[in-house]
Design a protein around this motif. Structure first.
Motif, PDB file in Angstrom:
ATOM      1  N   HIS A  65      48.504  40.572  32.275  1.00  0.00           N
ATOM      2  CA  HIS A  65      49.179  40.986  31.026  1.00  0.00           C
ATOM      3  C   HIS A  65      50.103  39.857  30.595  1.00  0.00           C
ATOM      4  O   HIS A  65      50.283  38.875  31.329  1.00  0.00           O
ATOM      5  CB  HIS A  65      49.934  42.316  31.201  1.00  0.00           C
ATOM      6  CG  HIS A  65      50.830  42.397  32.420  1.00  0.00           C
ATOM      7  ND1 HIS A  65      51.565  43.500  32.726  1.00  0.00           N
ATOM      8  CD2 HIS A  65      51.125  41.476  33.388  1.00  0.00           C
ATOM      9  CE1 HIS A  65      52.260  43.283  33.832  1.00  0.00           C
ATOM     10  NE2 HIS A  65      52.009  42.070  34.244  1.00  0.00           N
ATOM     11  N   GLN A  78      57.935  37.638  29.791  1.00  0.00           N
ATOM     12  CA  GLN A  78      59.278  38.247  29.730  1.00  0.00           C
ATOM     13  C   GLN A  78      60.169  37.588  30.782  1.00  0.00           C
ATOM     14  O   GLN A  78      61.316  37.231  30.518  1.00  0.00           O
ATOM     15  CB  GLN A  78      59.232  39.744  30.080  1.00  0.00           C
ATOM     16  CG  GLN A  78      58.590  40.652  29.060  1.00  0.00           C
ATOM     17  CD  GLN A  78      58.786  42.118  29.481  1.00  0.00           C
ATOM     18  OE1 GLN A  78      59.764  42.482  30.110  1.00  0.00           O
ATOM     19  NE2 GLN A  78      57.834  42.954  29.108  1.00  0.00           N
ATOM     20  N   ALA A 131      60.888  46.406  25.537  1.00  0.00           N
ATOM     21  CA  ALA A 131      59.702  45.551  25.605  1.00  0.00           C
ATOM     22  C   ALA A 131      58.507  46.374  25.149  1.00  0.00           C
ATOM     23  O   ALA A 131      58.527  47.600  25.200  1.00  0.00           O
ATOM     24  CB  ALA A 131      59.488  45.056  27.035  1.00  0.00           C
ATOM     25  N   PHE A 132      57.494  45.677  24.671  1.00  0.00           N
ATOM     26  CA  PHE A 132      56.255  46.364  24.315  1.00  0.00           C
ATOM     27  C   PHE A 132      55.088  45.418  24.519  1.00  0.00           C
ATOM     28  O   PHE A 132      55.275  44.200  24.617  1.00  0.00           O
ATOM     29  CB  PHE A 132      56.297  46.881  22.860  1.00  0.00           C
ATOM     30  CG  PHE A 132      56.581  45.810  21.833  1.00  0.00           C
ATOM     31  CD1 PHE A 132      55.556  45.038  21.296  1.00  0.00           C
ATOM     32  CD2 PHE A 132      57.886  45.570  21.413  1.00  0.00           C
ATOM     33  CE1 PHE A 132      55.832  44.066  20.343  1.00  0.00           C
ATOM     34  CE2 PHE A 132      58.164  44.581  20.460  1.00  0.00           C
ATOM     35  CZ  PHE A 132      57.133  43.837  19.923  1.00  0.00           C
ATOM     36  N   SER A 183      53.224  40.271  30.128  1.00  0.00           N
ATOM     37  CA  SER A 183      54.588  40.595  30.574  1.00  0.00           C
ATOM     38  C   SER A 183      55.263  39.508  31.433  1.00  0.00           C
ATOM     39  O   SER A 183      56.494  39.389  31.376  1.00  0.00           O
ATOM     40  CB  SER A 183      54.589  41.944  31.296  1.00  0.00           C
ATOM     41  OG  SER A 183      54.080  42.943  30.449  1.00  0.00           O
ATOM     42  N   GLN A 193      46.661  39.850  24.446  1.00  0.00           N
ATOM     43  CA  GLN A 193      47.762  40.789  24.225  1.00  0.00           C
ATOM     44  C   GLN A 193      48.844  40.118  23.391  1.00  0.00           C
ATOM     45  O   GLN A 193      48.939  38.892  23.337  1.00  0.00           O
ATOM     46  CB  GLN A 193      48.406  41.199  25.563  1.00  0.00           C
ATOM     47  CG  GLN A 193      47.563  42.145  26.394  1.00  0.00           C
ATOM     48  CD  GLN A 193      48.333  42.712  27.586  1.00  0.00           C
ATOM     49  OE1 GLN A 193      49.333  42.148  28.027  1.00  0.00           O
ATOM     50  NE2 GLN A 193      47.853  43.833  28.108  1.00  0.00           N
ATOM     51  N   GLY A 241      51.896  50.061  24.539  1.00  0.00           N
ATOM     52  CA  GLY A 241      52.808  50.559  25.557  1.00  0.00           C
ATOM     53  C   GLY A 241      54.172  49.927  25.342  1.00  0.00           C
ATOM     54  O   GLY A 241      54.268  48.786  24.879  1.00  0.00           O
ATOM     55  N   CYS A 242      55.231  50.677  25.686  1.00  0.00           N
ATOM     56  CA  CYS A 242      56.561  50.130  25.446  1.00  0.00           C
ATOM     57  C   CYS A 242      57.597  50.842  26.306  1.00  0.00           C
ATOM     58  O   CYS A 242      57.271  51.781  27.034  1.00  0.00           O
ATOM     59  CB  CYS A 242      56.933  50.288  23.977  1.00  0.00           C
ATOM     60  SG  CYS A 242      56.981  52.007  23.453  1.00  0.00           S
TER      61      CYS A 242
HETATM   62  N1  PHE Z   1      52.068  45.102  30.213  1.00  0.00           N
HETATM   63  C1  PHE Z   1      51.641  46.426  29.826  1.00  0.00           C
HETATM   64  C2  PHE Z   1      50.114  46.483  29.908  1.00  0.00           C
HETATM   65  O1  PHE Z   1      49.475  45.471  29.995  1.00  0.00           O
HETATM   66  C3  PHE Z   1      52.061  46.760  28.429  1.00  0.00           C
HETATM   67  C4  PHE Z   1      53.551  46.887  28.294  1.00  0.00           C
HETATM   68  C5  PHE Z   1      54.324  45.789  27.976  1.00  0.00           C
HETATM   69  C6  PHE Z   1      54.167  48.090  28.468  1.00  0.00           C
HETATM   70  C7  PHE Z   1      55.684  45.897  27.847  1.00  0.00           C
HETATM   71  C8  PHE Z   1      55.549  48.235  28.350  1.00  0.00           C
HETATM   72  C9  PHE Z   1      56.284  47.136  28.033  1.00  0.00           C
HETATM   73  O2  PHE Z   1      49.534  47.538  29.864  1.00  0.00           O
END
Ligand code: PHE
Length: 358
Positions: free
Chosen positions: A174, A179, A310-311, A176, A213, A287-288
């Motif tokens: 992902h 972050q 975050a999302f 993330s 993403q 998602g968040c």
């Molecule tokens: N990283 C999560 C995923 O790949 C998505 C997400 C990102 C959810 C940031 C919450 C906050 O499914």
């Protein structure tokens, strides 16, 4: 006064014979320049007695004036002719057929990332990026997904060759981990989006081993769940161009956010036709959640002072919904007929005015 008369005849002929402004300039210099013929004649006046000088002086001045006028007239004529010649040479044949349209076009993934970027940048986000190959710690541990955590299995991770667990590098599952990089490198306030490639070992009509993403992260002292909701509702409505698009936040779980939610948008599936907007059905698109204080602490950020949200969302999924593309695998087949059908003109730059709102 033979001298002046001869000279007059010669110069008038030479001026008439000059075929270009350059040639004419050469004639002018040969007559009126420092060592020119008329200039030399002027210099002979000094050695004459006054009466003779008066007569000769008038004669030479008249000659000079006459030559100047002839040069000016010829110059105007030559410049006109040269301009005409240039205009003829540079003429555009407007009856020629247009050039064939450029064959390249913008892939829907690039287009959708560009559209998302425009929307979030309008809200004050900037774009950040990170590596596709990640250390386990960035992809999982720092995001509060310790080894043995069940979420690791869900991600179907591609591991690079290496030592056991912790030390093995992974293809990021992902966006993330960016972050984490951002919070390590920057002091809050932070407001970034992260478009990028992600990888999971999965392949069918709705999964591809490589997909995209867009991640978002906001950290400062007062950001709360209300900001998260406002930001994402606004995004969904701008992205799908439906002003009153129903947007629903459903409680969910991610190890790196607390509380967490999944976001659904309203849709209808009446008569086999799928439509985004008011309806009796919902569709999950992202998602968040509020960033888990443990994640902030893992990055050296004081979680008693700072908080944020975050999302993360899948680009292919949103592109499929927005542009009616039925099979995810087709994004990566490089079929030129597909690209011609679903692609975008390179000149169709997304923007909040025009572009996005096609
Ligand atoms: N990283 C999560 C995923 O790949 C998505 C997400 C990102 C959810 C940031 C919450 C906050 O499914």
């Amino acid at each position: 006064m033979d001298n002046a008369d001869n000279l007059r005849g010669d110069l008038i002929c030479a001026i008439a014979a000059a075929e270009s402004t350059n040639a004419l300039e050469a004639v002018r210099v040969s007559a009126l320049g420092k060592k020119g013929t008329i200039t030399k004649l002027m210099k002979t006046l000094g050695s004459m007695d006054p009466d003779e000088r008066k007569l000769e002086g008038q004669e030479i001045n008249a000659l000079k004036a006459e030559v100047c006028i002839a040069i000016d007239e010829r110059k105007v004529a030559l410049e006109g002719a040269e301009l005409d010649a240039r205009l003829m040479a540079e003429q555009v044949d407007i009856s020629l057929p247009v050039r064939p349209r450029s064959k390249g076009c913008v892939h829907p993934i690039s287009q959708v990332i560009e559209e998302m970027t425009v929307i979030f940048c309008e809200m004050g986000f900037t774009v950040a990026e990170g590596p596709d190959i990640e250390e386990d710690w960035y992809n999982f541990t720092a995001l509060n997904i310790p080894p043995e955590h069940p979420a690791r299995q869900e991600h179907d991770t591609f591991y690079l060759p290496g030592k056991k667990n912790g030390d093995r590098k992974v293809l990021r599952t992902h966006t993330s981990p960016v972050q984490i990089h951002t919070m390590q490198e920057k002091e809050p306030p932070i407001r970034i989006i992260v478009p990028g490639r992600t990888y999971r070992c999965d392949y069918d009509a709705t999964h591809s081993p490589m997909f995209h993403q867009v991640e978002g992260l906001v950290i400062d002292e007062n950001t709360h769940m209300g900001h998260l909701k406002g930001c994402l509702i606004e995004f969904c409505r701008a992205m799908f161009q439906v002003d009153d698009l129903p947007v629903r936040f459903r409680p969910s779980y991610f190890p790196f956010t607390e509380p967490s939610a999944e976001v659904d948008i309203g849709c209808t599936r009446a008569d086999g036709e799928f439509r985004i907007g008011h309806g009796d059905d919902w569709l999950e698109i992202l998602g968040c959640g509020m960033v888990n204080p443990k994640v902030l602490e893992n990055c050296g950020i004081d979680s008693t002072k700072y908080q944020g949200f975050a999302f993360g969302m899948g680009v292919e999924r949103i592109a499929m919904l927005k542009y009616g593309i039925p099979d995810l695998r087709t994004f990566f087949e490089s079929d030129l007929r597909w690209l011609k059908h679903y692609g975008f003109s390179a000149l169709d730059v997304p923007g909040m005015v025009g572009g996005v709102n096609r």
